[in-house]
Write a protein that holds these residues in place. Structure first.
Motif, short mmCIF file in Angstrom:
data_model
loop_
_atom_site.label_atom_id
_atom_site.label_comp_id
_atom_site.label_asym_id
_atom_site.label_seq_id
_atom_site.Cartn_x
_atom_site.Cartn_y
_atom_site.Cartn_z
N SER A 2 0.82 -1.20 0.00
CA SER A 2 0.00 0.00 0.00
C SER A 2 0.86 1.26 0.00
O SER A 2 0.58 2.23 -0.71
CB SER A 2 -0.91 -0.02 1.23
N ILE A 30 2.09 2.11 -3.39
CA ILE A 30 1.08 2.57 -4.34
C ILE A 30 0.77 4.05 -4.07
O ILE A 30 0.38 4.79 -4.97
CB ILE A 30 -0.20 1.72 -4.24
N LEU A 38 -17.07 19.98 -7.38
CA LEU A 38 -18.00 18.86 -7.37
C LEU A 38 -17.29 17.54 -7.12
O LEU A 38 -17.84 16.63 -6.53
CB LEU A 38 -18.75 18.79 -8.72
N PRO A 88 -13.52 16.62 -5.93
CA PRO A 88 -12.18 17.05 -5.52
C PRO A 88 -11.09 16.16 -6.11
O PRO A 88 -11.24 14.94 -6.15
CB PRO A 88 -12.23 16.88 -3.99
N GLU A 93 -10.11 12.92 -4.28
CA GLU A 93 -10.98 11.74 -4.43
C GLU A 93 -10.91 11.18 -5.83
O GLU A 93 -10.91 9.95 -6.02
CB GLU A 93 -12.43 12.12 -4.08
N LEU A 94 -10.85 12.07 -6.80
CA LEU A 94 -10.76 11.61 -8.18
C LEU A 94 -9.48 10.81 -8.40
O LEU A 94 -9.48 9.79 -9.11
CB LEU A 94 -10.81 12.82 -9.13
N HIS A 142 -7.89 8.96 -6.25
CA HIS A 142 -8.09 7.62 -5.70
C HIS A 142 -8.88 6.74 -6.66
O HIS A 142 -8.55 5.58 -6.88
CB HIS A 142 -8.80 7.70 -4.35
N ALA A 143 -9.92 7.33 -7.21
CA ALA A 143 -10.75 6.58 -8.15
C ALA A 143 -9.96 6.18 -9.38
O ALA A 143 -10.07 5.05 -9.88
CB ALA A 143 -11.97 7.40 -8.53
N ALA A 159 -7.61 3.33 -8.56
CA ALA A 159 -8.37 2.10 -8.39
C ALA A 159 -8.84 1.56 -9.74
O ALA A 159 -8.71 0.36 -10.02
CB ALA A 159 -9.56 2.34 -7.47
N LEU A 160 -9.36 2.46 -10.57
CA LEU A 160 -9.81 2.05 -11.90
C LEU A 160 -8.67 1.48 -12.71
O LEU A 160 -8.78 0.44 -13.35
CB LEU A 160 -10.42 3.26 -12.63
N LEU A 191 -5.83 0.18 -11.62
CA LEU A 191 -5.40 -1.10 -11.08
C LEU A 191 -6.37 -2.21 -11.50
O LEU A 191 -5.95 -3.29 -11.94
CB LEU A 191 -5.32 -1.01 -9.55
N GLY A 192 -7.65 -1.95 -11.37
CA GLY A 192 -8.65 -2.94 -11.75
C GLY A 192 -8.57 -3.31 -13.22
O GLY A 192 -8.65 -4.49 -13.58
N MET A 193 -8.36 -2.31 -14.06
CA MET A 193 -8.25 -2.58 -15.49
C MET A 193 -7.05 -3.46 -15.81
O MET A 193 -7.13 -4.40 -16.60
CB MET A 193 -8.16 -1.26 -16.27
N LEU A 204 -11.90 1.61 -23.75
CA LEU A 204 -12.19 2.58 -22.70
C LEU A 204 -11.31 3.82 -22.83
O LEU A 204 -11.77 4.95 -22.65
CB LEU A 204 -12.00 1.95 -21.32
#
Lengths: 215, 215
Positions: free
Chosen positions: A133, A136, A159, A161, A164-165, A167-168, A171-172, A174-176, A192
DNA sequence: GTCTATACTTGGATAGAC
DNA sequence: GTCTATCCAAGTATAGAC
């Protein structure tokens, strides 16, 4: 140049332990990519590098420490690319383009494979999850910086921040990579990125930032 | 110490084997959650379930087949919850709310832990990646259906087809669960869901679909 | 620092009694 | 179907010569 500090080198030793260490790290990355975590035993790693298995414990103490050293090395290499790609991006569209390039490089270089293996292995070893962690975290930091620079001053940032974006996005990402790694099919991820490249200019037009306004 | 239980069952009793099979599957899920893939040996699984190690090979052939059986079981269970949560959603906001609920359930139930372990282990075993990939496909399918139902008729669907959005959602979801699993910190993911809940009504207003119009 | 050899442990899988 | 006992391969790690 300067020798490894306090570590005196006996006259008989050529190349020293530094080279051997690096070879082990390289062999570990290679083995993780090719055989996965479960297949990356001390013996297998040594075989890959044409090295002696027992030296792992002399140089690293344990193979877990060797894994972490390997993750450090590959992370450091990739971070150079990340920074170069991301720092050059001036607009959202350019940033998306950079992300797509980084994605492909990560797959080619096998960095994500190494990471995926270690993530899966994380709960097998106490404390490993935290250590991964931590490695990363710089990604998220870099992503936040880039996002902030490109869309930070637009109303969109209120709308959603950048923190947060970011982090998303990580995560996206890594998942991909993990999903692509599973089925070996890159086309959905490519689609995509193409879609994102298509939408980026629209979003930039909707929420103009300082870089667009300033020219 | 001989253990009690089904031991006294007469030979050839109906259901004896089925119950043992189920117990092994349950013990495997439990062990994967608690000790991870590397710690989930045949012996460890048997110990968890108070069962005999050798029976794994009688009932499943190999422990890899046992892992897949465990993944099937936990996937089937979760899919029930997914479908129930997602089918009830009528708007984008409700869908986001369902996703947040599913996310928490996935963490609590440990399903994502099992999946993460097996994803990490995938490259250790030949063909495992494909088999896991097949078990993730239903998620994407379900996500696509839900997205299509909620925003399918809006102009947004033309800019970002449900098919591609579904892939992104599943990847994002997987990445978030894995990261949460790594550092044990749920707060960043929770913040993202809260943010999404905040944005969903706005997006719905921007791109009104049939369900909103029919109100 | 590097080598060979090996101690020690654990894991997957099987044999055969019941 | 379930048990005990066991084989064998592979793993981590260490000892000690050079």
């Amino acid at each position: 140049m300067a020798k490894p500090g306090t570590k005196g080198r006996p006259p008989g030793a050529k190349g020293g332990g530094r080279a051997t260490r690096a070879q082990f790290v390289e062999a570990t990355i290679e083995t993780l990519k090719r055989e996965g975590f479960a297949g990356a035993s001390a013996r297998a790693i040594a075989r890959t590098g044409g090295l002696n298995q027992s030296l792992i414990f002399y140089h690293f103490g344990s193979i877990n420490d060797l894994f972490l050293a390997a993750l450090d090395e590959t992370s450091a290499r990739r971070m150079e690319s990340y920074r170069a790609a991301v720092d050059g991006a001036r607009s959202l569209a350019e940033l998306v383009d950079s992300a797509a390039r980084i994605y492909r490089e990560d797959l080619e270089s096998g960095h994500i494979k190494v990471l995926a293996e270690l993530i899966g292995a994380a709960s097998a070893v106490a404390g490993m999850g935290r250590q991964i962690s931590e490695r990363i975290a710089p990604w998220t930091h870099l992503a936040r910086e880039a996002i902030q620079r490109v869309v930070g001053a637009s109303p969109a940032a209120a709308l959603l921040p950048p923190e947060e974006l970011a982090h998303a996005v990580v995560a996206l990402y890594l998942g991909m990579e993990l999903l692509t790694n599973l089925d070996g099919d890159r086309s959905t991820a490519e689609a995509l990125f193409n879609r994102a490249a298509l939408l980026a200019p629209m979003l930039s037009a909707l929420f103009p930032g300082p870089t667009q306004a300033g020219g």
